[in-house]
Design an enzyme around this catalytic site. Structure first.
Site, PDB file in Angstrom:
ATOM      1  N   GLU A  89       0.832  -1.203   0.000  1.00  0.00           N
ATOM      2  CA  GLU A  89       0.000   0.000   0.000  1.00  0.00           C
ATOM      3  C   GLU A  89       0.869   1.256   0.000  1.00  0.00           C
ATOM      4  O   GLU A  89       1.705   1.421   0.890  1.00  0.00           O
ATOM      5  CB  GLU A  89      -0.925  -0.027   1.229  1.00  0.00           C
ATOM      6  CG  GLU A  89      -1.970  -1.133   1.112  1.00  0.00           C
ATOM      7  CD  GLU A  89      -2.436  -1.689   2.450  1.00  0.00           C
ATOM      8  OE1 GLU A  89      -2.148  -1.078   3.487  1.00  0.00           O
ATOM      9  OE2 GLU A  89      -3.073  -2.772   2.436  1.00  0.00           O
TER      10      GLU A  89
ATOM     11  N   GLU B 290      -5.009  -6.903   1.509  1.00  0.00           N
ATOM     12  CA  GLU B 290      -3.847  -7.676   1.959  1.00  0.00           C
ATOM     13  C   GLU B 290      -3.925  -9.139   1.551  1.00  0.00           C
ATOM     14  O   GLU B 290      -2.923  -9.731   1.143  1.00  0.00           O
ATOM     15  CB  GLU B 290      -3.678  -7.564   3.478  1.00  0.00           C
ATOM     16  CG  GLU B 290      -3.174  -6.198   3.963  1.00  0.00           C
ATOM     17  CD  GLU B 290      -4.285  -5.196   4.215  1.00  0.00           C
ATOM     18  OE1 GLU B 290      -5.460  -5.509   3.936  1.00  0.00           O
ATOM     19  OE2 GLU B 290      -3.981  -4.084   4.703  1.00  0.00           O
TER      20      GLU B 290
ATOM     21  N   PHE C 212      -2.065  -6.159  10.885  1.00  0.00           N
ATOM     22  CA  PHE C 212      -2.923  -6.380   9.719  1.00  0.00           C
ATOM     23  C   PHE C 212      -2.787  -7.809   9.195  1.00  0.00           C
ATOM     24  O   PHE C 212      -3.431  -8.179   8.217  1.00  0.00           O
ATOM     25  CB  PHE C 212      -2.587  -5.394   8.588  1.00  0.00           C
ATOM     26  CG  PHE C 212      -2.689  -3.930   8.942  1.00  0.00           C
ATOM     27  CD1 PHE C 212      -3.171  -3.509  10.180  1.00  0.00           C
ATOM     28  CD2 PHE C 212      -2.317  -2.950   8.031  1.00  0.00           C
ATOM     29  CE1 PHE C 212      -3.257  -2.158  10.502  1.00  0.00           C
ATOM     30  CE2 PHE C 212      -2.401  -1.596   8.338  1.00  0.00           C
ATOM     31  CZ  PHE C 212      -2.865  -1.204   9.579  1.00  0.00           C
TER      32      PHE C 212
ATOM     33  N   HIS D 157      -2.405  -1.028  16.076  1.00  0.00           N
ATOM     34  CA  HIS D 157      -1.261  -0.555  15.286  1.00  0.00           C
ATOM     35  C   HIS D 157       0.038  -0.559  16.094  1.00  0.00           C
ATOM     36  O   HIS D 157       0.969   0.168  15.777  1.00  0.00           O
ATOM     37  CB  HIS D 157      -1.507   0.872  14.784  1.00  0.00           C
ATOM     38  CG  HIS D 157      -2.531   0.990  13.707  1.00  0.00           C
ATOM     39  ND1 HIS D 157      -3.847   0.672  13.891  1.00  0.00           N
ATOM     40  CD2 HIS D 157      -2.430   1.372  12.406  1.00  0.00           C
ATOM     41  CE1 HIS D 157      -4.519   0.879  12.753  1.00  0.00           C
ATOM     42  NE2 HIS D 157      -3.678   1.297  11.855  1.00  0.00           N
TER      43      HIS D 157
END
Lengths: 325, 342
Positions: free
Chosen positions: B35, B76, B102, B145
């Site tokens: 990304e 993903e 992720f 995160h």
């Protein structure tokens, strides 16, 4: 502008909500710039989308957000004092300081959480719609997601589930044209998210997301369908994020000033203000006074947040389990 | 290996970027995707607008072009899976998974395909895929995160896992990972990227062999074992302990799978005390695994039970004062060292 007949009270509620979002986001940006939080995703420019949707919702309906969800929270009626406290990591915040800007949740208000994983909330929202159906209610579930999430497989799985079971859910894609820096024309094959609904037996409607009246109309029909048991709807609201992805980035690295100006010229707040004045629903002085009130509310929320204590160190290990034995 | 006379100090990000650039120049089968690895999806006039969320891939798009440097949609499962397929059929893809948390979106592709295809197909297919992911708390980024998650990947046979601890190891381990014929996960701690560069990084290409730990500081009283960022913490603790008159050895694990068991055991046999410092969740962790290894293979040498320093068994909090309590720091390590040294 849509010709939908709306009562003055609803119109003024929508204007006040959009003003509150704008002023809250501007102040949150200042708090972030002062170093009190990092990596905040601002929704300035996108006020019309959750406002035009949430105006149709009532107690018991659930909404689900994204990493960029302050505007969803405000449109669903969350207390901005508790939100600002959460942004600053304070014990008085919506999540006791544990979640922060990307994870604001308020179950009583029907906000089942902002989520930092792109697309991750979509099946969860589908589950809330399942519960509404299983228990025979006429409640609905709304999930907001971006054009970036439109390319996650889980959206397609969830739309298929909602399609086969006719679940009372509204999939609201806020297409703000960029996934971080990646333009949606590059990342979305066919350049339409709405068209994808055709594969899942539900209406897919693209709407001008810079016009709250247009969003109001489309969302109203989607919510009516869901409450009546007629199944899900996919709405693609074409909108624009005025700021960078997370604040520290300069959006002019990946888009032109001309493009920004083009969208800012159609600013949703200014459009609605003009509509209210043209139709003699409120005078400019009255609307400016409303803005002053909103600014004071945001200032009060900011004082509350800054004056609040940080969580007690013991909070580090609470809430891991409901019960751990 | 080091031929320069002067010291060349560059940042972690520069070192990582240099390794990618060198490997893409050397081998036309190396490609990069993820990304915003270039940014703006190749839009004219805005090429290389972003260069990855940590700027690790900046400058690759202008040099190598849109075929070998690809911005991906936020998909993903799709693009990590495509990395597996491209690797199985002749490329050496290097794919960015922005934050390790992720992984959940694409876990099937990593654990059921990348990790198992070589074995299931009787050794007939190779998956020379490199996945790099951002890890670590300490940046006010909350629970999704800020994770580390080493042990999830180490758990799977077939995946190699490395955690650089500074610019020098970032460059050498990435080059080794790209050249390796197995799938390798490279964990990049975000706090390490923000540190002032320290230590020499050779300009020329070099590999740090996967599977080997290194001793970054010799000592005789206690072994401090670090993984990625916690090696930095162990170094700080060792300096404090030295000021108190203790001699701490710091072992930088570097490779999590395969793991350099000999290096761990021989250091512990020498110092007879060990503190393992790991930023990952404590249960079923590298720290637990190393502790078991030491207990099984060096029990007779130990003066005290192995001691683990980890975060508590909880998700990562957002609020900064809580987050500061979460990540192991040098004082925690010094206190643990005191405990094992009595």
């Amino acid at each position: 502008m849509s010709a939908t007949k709306l009562d003055d009270k609803t119109l003024l509620w929508m204007y006040r909500t959009m003003l509150t979002i704008r002023r809250f986001e501007e102040q949150a940006r200042r708090e972030a710039d002062a170093g009190k939080l990092r990596g905040m995703h601002s929704a300035v420019g996108q006020e019309a989308v959750p406002t035009g949707v949430c105006v149709h919702l009532r107690d018991g309906d659930y909404i689900f957000g994204t990493h960029r969800s302050h505007h969803h929270c405000i449109a669903k009626g969350l207390d901005i004092k508790l939100m600002m406290a959460e942004l600053l990591g304070k014990a008085t915040g919506t999540n006791k300081g544990k979640g922060g800007t990307m994870h604001i949740a308020d179950i009583e208000k029907g906000m089942l959480g902002a989520n930092g994983i792109v697309g991750s909330n979509i099946p969860v929202a589908t589950g809330a719609a399942l519960r509404a159906q299983v228990q025979g209610t006429d409640l609905v579930s709304v999930v907001f997601f971006g054009d970036g999430a439109a390319n996650q497989g889980v959206l397609h799985e969830s739309m298929n589930l909602a399609g086969i079971w006719k679940l009372p859910i509204i999939f609201v894609c806020e297409n703000n044209r960029y996934a971080q820096s990646t333009p949606f024309e590059y990342a979305v094959a066919g350049e339409s998210v709405a068209d994808r609904a055709a594969g899942y037996d539900m209406p897919g409607i693209a709407v001008n997301g810079m016009s709250v009246l247009d969003v109001y109309e489309v969302a109203g029909e989607a919510v009516r369908r869901a409450r009546a048991g007629d199944g899900p709807t996919l709405i693609e609201a074409m909108t624009y994020r005025y700021m960078g992805h997370f604040g520290a980035d300069n959006p002019l690295m990946y888009r032109t000033e001309d493009e920004e100006d083009e969208f800012k010229a159609r600013d949703c707040n200014r459009q609605l203000k003009g509509y209210l004045m043209e139709n003699a629903i409120a005078t400019e002085a009255e609307l400016d006074a409303m803005d002053e009130e909103v600014l004071e509310e945001v200032a009060e929320a900011t004082r509350f947040a800054n004056d609040s204590p940080f969580p007690d160190p013991s909070e580090l290990t609470t809430d891991v389990y409901v019960s751990y034995r | 290996m080091v031929t320069d006379v002067g010291v060349r100090e560059i940042s972690y990000i520069q070192a990582f970027n240099e390794a990618l650039t060198d490997e893409m120049r050397r081998d036309p089968t190396v490609m990069v995707m993820g990304e915003d690895v270039a940014g703006a999806g190749g839009r004219e006039g805005f090429e290389d607008a972003w260069g990855g969320v940590m700027r690790l891939t900046k400058g690759l798009y202008p040099e190598f072009g849109p075929s070998r440097v690809r911005d991906t949609p936020i998909s993903e499962a799709g693009f990590i899976g495509a990395g597996v397929g491209a690797a199985a059929t002749g490329l050496r893809p290097v794919v960015e998974l922005m934050y390790v948390g992720f992984y959940g979106v694409c876990a099937d592709q990593i654990t059921n395909n990348a990790a198992k295809m070589h074995y299931m197909f009787g050794g007939k297919v190779k998956i020379p895929l490199t996945i790099f992911a951002g890890t670590g708390a300490g940046t006010n980024s909350a629970a999704q995160h800020s994770e580390t998650l080493y042990s999830l990947f180490v758990h799977f046979p077939g995946l190699k896992c490395v955690a650089p601890s500074d610019p020098y190891t970032a460059k050498g381990l990435l080059i080794a990972s790209i050249r390796d014929d197995d799938p390798v996960i490279v964990f990049n701690n975000r706090q390490l990227m923000g540190l002032r560069p320290e230590g020499h990084v050779p300009e020329e290409s070099y590999e740090i062999p996967i599977g080997e730990a290194r001793i970054v500081r010799e000592g005789s009283d206690v072994t401090l074992i670090g993984v990625g960022y916690t090696t930095h913490v162990c170094r700080q603790a060792a300096a404090d302990l030295e000021a108190e008159g203790y001699s701490a050895e710091v072992l930088d694990l570097l490779s999590l799978s395969p793991m350099d068991e000999d290096a761990i055991v021989s250091s512990v046999q020498k110092t007879r005390k060990v503190v393992i410092v790991d930023e990952d969740y404590p249960r079923c962790s590298m720290a637990g695994d190393i502790s078991a290894l030491v207990a099984e293979q060096a029990f007779d040498y130990l003066d005290a039970p192995p001691r683990r320093v980890t975060p508590p068994h909880t998700s990562v909090p957002y609020s900064r004062p809580l987050e500061a309590l979460y990540v192991p720091n040098k004082d925690d390590v010094v206190a643990a060292a005191h405990e094992v040294m009595e």
